[in-house]
Enzyme design. Sequence first.
Site, PDB file in Angstrom:
ATOM      1  N   PRO A   2       3.038  16.976 -26.507  1.00  0.00           N
ATOM      2  CA  PRO A   2       3.100  16.130 -25.316  1.00  0.00           C
ATOM      3  C   PRO A   2       4.063  16.717 -24.293  1.00  0.00           C
ATOM      4  O   PRO A   2       5.187  17.093 -24.626  1.00  0.00           O
ATOM      5  CB  PRO A   2       3.625  14.804 -25.874  1.00  0.00           C
ATOM      6  CG  PRO A   2       3.192  14.808 -27.307  1.00  0.00           C
ATOM      7  CD  PRO A   2       3.313  16.236 -27.748  1.00  0.00           C
ATOM      8  N   GLU A   3       3.609  16.830 -23.061  1.00  0.00           N
ATOM      9  CA  GLU A   3       4.460  17.372 -22.000  1.00  0.00           C
ATOM     10  C   GLU A   3       5.047  16.237 -21.175  1.00  0.00           C
ATOM     11  O   GLU A   3       4.832  15.063 -21.482  1.00  0.00           O
ATOM     12  CB  GLU A   3       3.654  18.352 -21.153  1.00  0.00           C
ATOM     13  CG  GLU A   3       3.194  19.573 -21.951  1.00  0.00           C
ATOM     14  CD  GLU A   3       2.849  20.754 -21.069  1.00  0.00           C
ATOM     15  OE1 GLU A   3       3.433  20.888 -19.982  1.00  0.00           O
ATOM     16  OE2 GLU A   3       2.000  21.568 -21.477  1.00  0.00           O
TER      17      GLU A   3
END
Length: 271
Positions: A2-3
């Site tokens: 997840p960014e």
Amino acid sequence: MPELPEVETVCRGVAPHITGRIIQHALVRQPRLRWPVSENLNNIVSGLAIQSVSRRAKYLLFTTDKGTLLIHLGMSGSLRIVTSQQDVKTHDHIDFVFADNIIMRYNDPRRFGAVLWTAEPINEHKLLKDLGPEPLLADFTGEYLHVRAKNRKVPVKSFIMDSHVVVGVGNIYANEALFMAGIHPLRHAGQITLAEYEKLADCICTALANAIQQGGTTLRDFVNEAGKPGYFQQQLRVYGRTGLPCMQCQNTLQEVRLSNRSTVFCNDCQL
């Protein structure tokens, strides 16, 4: 992994459900994450009210009057708001239980994430104190990047992915921002002009803001607080499109590996 947009989506998603609520207890099913979960976590957080939910880089910060709970989603982690009626899944490692049958559930198949507690000022925590500015705040500018890049020979893509320079510009959005700015990812950071950095800073902000608005990029392991995927990946211009026509010039997009990361670009549009 997840960014920043995914983490921001989670932050905004869980905040309304738990802000102002008191943690009744914490149930730790699996303490062996990237760093061991405190054996006393339940005793520490039980009875504490969540005053605010915020984000610093990719860390979620749950502030109380006694300290801060830090959660990092690692490679495959997620937070969901559930009830006790929902079945516990194999990788549901920690529950934070609130009144009215509300549970914030931490799931992490690969266990590269972290759930940590600190009573020290949060900005002085060892994981946060040396981080660069947030890309969506006013102190992140093209001038700032230009100054930090002086005489640097590292590729500009690696430069903007360095969390000591700026936080949260992960691989997907580094690819996208450089394409939007027309900058080749392999150019030395110190060779980029001030005007180019001003454009790049704007493009980084735009790429991240667009992703946040769309609810995060759809990644294989990412779900938001309601268990639904984000919807931004279909709009990506270069990432994941190696060998396909450039959306601007129709020439074939190229790919190289940079620090073992997929780096996709257009040789004609990015100079």
